[in-house]
Design an enzyme around this catalytic site. Sequence first.
Site, PDB file in Angstrom:
ATOM      1  N   HIS A 219      38.345  37.590  24.879  1.00  0.00           N
ATOM      2  CA  HIS A 219      37.914  37.544  26.281  1.00  0.00           C
ATOM      3  C   HIS A 219      36.660  38.408  26.529  1.00  0.00           C
ATOM      4  O   HIS A 219      36.709  39.518  27.015  1.00  0.00           O
ATOM      5  CB  HIS A 219      39.027  37.858  27.278  1.00  0.00           C
ATOM      6  CG  HIS A 219      39.969  38.976  26.934  1.00  0.00           C
ATOM      7  ND1 HIS A 219      39.557  40.255  26.640  1.00  0.00           N
ATOM      8  CD2 HIS A 219      41.328  39.004  26.897  1.00  0.00           C
ATOM      9  CE1 HIS A 219      40.605  41.015  26.430  1.00  0.00           C
ATOM     10  NE2 HIS A 219      41.689  40.277  26.570  1.00  0.00           N
ATOM     11  N   ASP A 251      36.971  32.083  34.993  1.00  0.00           N
ATOM     12  CA  ASP A 251      37.541  31.826  36.309  1.00  0.00           C
ATOM     13  C   ASP A 251      36.652  32.330  37.442  1.00  0.00           C
ATOM     14  O   ASP A 251      36.984  32.157  38.624  1.00  0.00           O
ATOM     15  CB  ASP A 251      38.937  32.450  36.425  1.00  0.00           C
ATOM     16  CG  ASP A 251      38.954  33.955  36.165  1.00  0.00           C
ATOM     17  OD1 ASP A 251      37.877  34.524  35.900  1.00  0.00           O
ATOM     18  OD2 ASP A 251      40.051  34.552  36.208  1.00  0.00           O
ATOM     19  N   ASP A 278      44.003  32.527  28.959  1.00  0.00           N
ATOM     20  CA  ASP A 278      44.743  33.802  29.069  1.00  0.00           C
ATOM     21  C   ASP A 278      45.899  33.635  30.053  1.00  0.00           C
ATOM     22  O   ASP A 278      46.199  34.526  30.837  1.00  0.00           O
ATOM     23  CB  ASP A 278      43.818  34.944  29.486  1.00  0.00           C
ATOM     24  CG  ASP A 278      44.369  36.321  29.121  1.00  0.00           C
ATOM     25  OD1 ASP A 278      45.303  36.393  28.301  1.00  0.00           O
ATOM     26  OD2 ASP A 278      43.878  37.328  29.672  1.00  0.00           O
ATOM     27  N   LEU A 311      43.902  43.616  36.419  1.00  0.00           N
ATOM     28  CA  LEU A 311      44.069  42.205  36.087  1.00  0.00           C
ATOM     29  C   LEU A 311      45.031  42.060  34.907  1.00  0.00           C
ATOM     30  O   LEU A 311      44.925  42.791  33.916  1.00  0.00           O
ATOM     31  CB  LEU A 311      42.728  41.570  35.731  1.00  0.00           C
ATOM     32  CG  LEU A 311      41.748  41.341  36.889  1.00  0.00           C
ATOM     33  CD1 LEU A 311      40.391  40.895  36.344  1.00  0.00           C
ATOM     34  CD2 LEU A 311      42.279  40.313  37.878  1.00  0.00           C
TER      35      LEU A 311
END
Length: 377
Positions: A219, A251, A278, A311
């Site tokens: 990521h 996103d 994810d 997050l």
Amino acid sequence: MTGPSITFAGGPIFDGTELHDGYAARFRDGVFDALVPEHQIARDDPIEDLAGHILSPGYVDLQVNGGGGVMFNDDPSVDTLAQIATAHRGLGATRILPTLITDTPEKTRASIDAAVEAVRAGVPGIAGLHLEGPHLSERRKGAHDAALIRPMQPEDLDAILWAAKHLPALMVTLAPENTTPDQVDALTRAGVIVSLGHTDAPFETCMAFAKAGAQCATHLFNAMSQLGSREPGLVGAALSCGSMSAGLIADGIHVHPDTMRAAWAAKRGPGRVFLVSDAMAVAGTSQTEFHLEGRLIRRENGRLTLQDGTLAGADLCLTKAIQVLTEQVGVPLAEALAAATSVPHRMIANASDDLKPTLSHLIRIAPDLSEVRPVSQ
């Protein structure tokens, strides 16, 4: 192999690299046979009208923590893997790497055993396994439990090497802070896809690990050393090192669209940026919250967060990620589709596998990217 013979026409055909308008995709005995101009379709061919939808190979998602209401960490079993894979098939991902987030040695072993058993049993969609941790950096732990992060020991290495022998694909996210180049070399020689992530390691260290065999970054931009004027960090290494690819959570929340645009333009090949979801337990459901190892995670406004606001995975499917790439980042549709299909597929596939799909690995995508569904056999 036997199966239905059918020809798809009436919409763009994506072959993993290019979009073809005015062509039809012919399948014989359930396997792709040829791409032919629509005016050359045989009269006796059974035809399925795409009605303007895009026909594409299914998405390949290399980072899937959960879905269908369950997390892999909570119950690393074949039943859990089947439930997760079914949920993601409904979202267009026909091949996934179920992902275990940092956990105990016992849970790691159980996840390996479950993945091996699922592959042997032919559970649809399970392409292998992704171990994200526990050999990460506490400083860049993100939603991972710091109490479970630890250095890689010989017994950990042995367990991963065993898994590599028994799985078609195995990805391991690790950090230089808790591993060594020699361990990376051993993993790479065994066929493990080593991905650097959750690390604060400087650029030179990351490049040394790439030289040892690390071929991916987990990521991109999230939970890693950042690109600075004098210290490029893992971000700089992932973009400038041609042998490395990088997963991206597109996103628009984890990474700003303009940052994605800059990274897309800067990435040196042949390594590529590819999309990952994810995804967590809520994927494919209407759930508004769930628990990860006893910690509450809330779903709100497209975000998944711990109670402190950190997050925790993403509320994302790859169709939405493609939409963000095309509409907010300016990536051409064919490139965005490749980032969800052929690019991640090449990360886990044998060199001889060219992504020619069977009917079970096909999806139909609405032209406005508002909907995706598997093709029915």
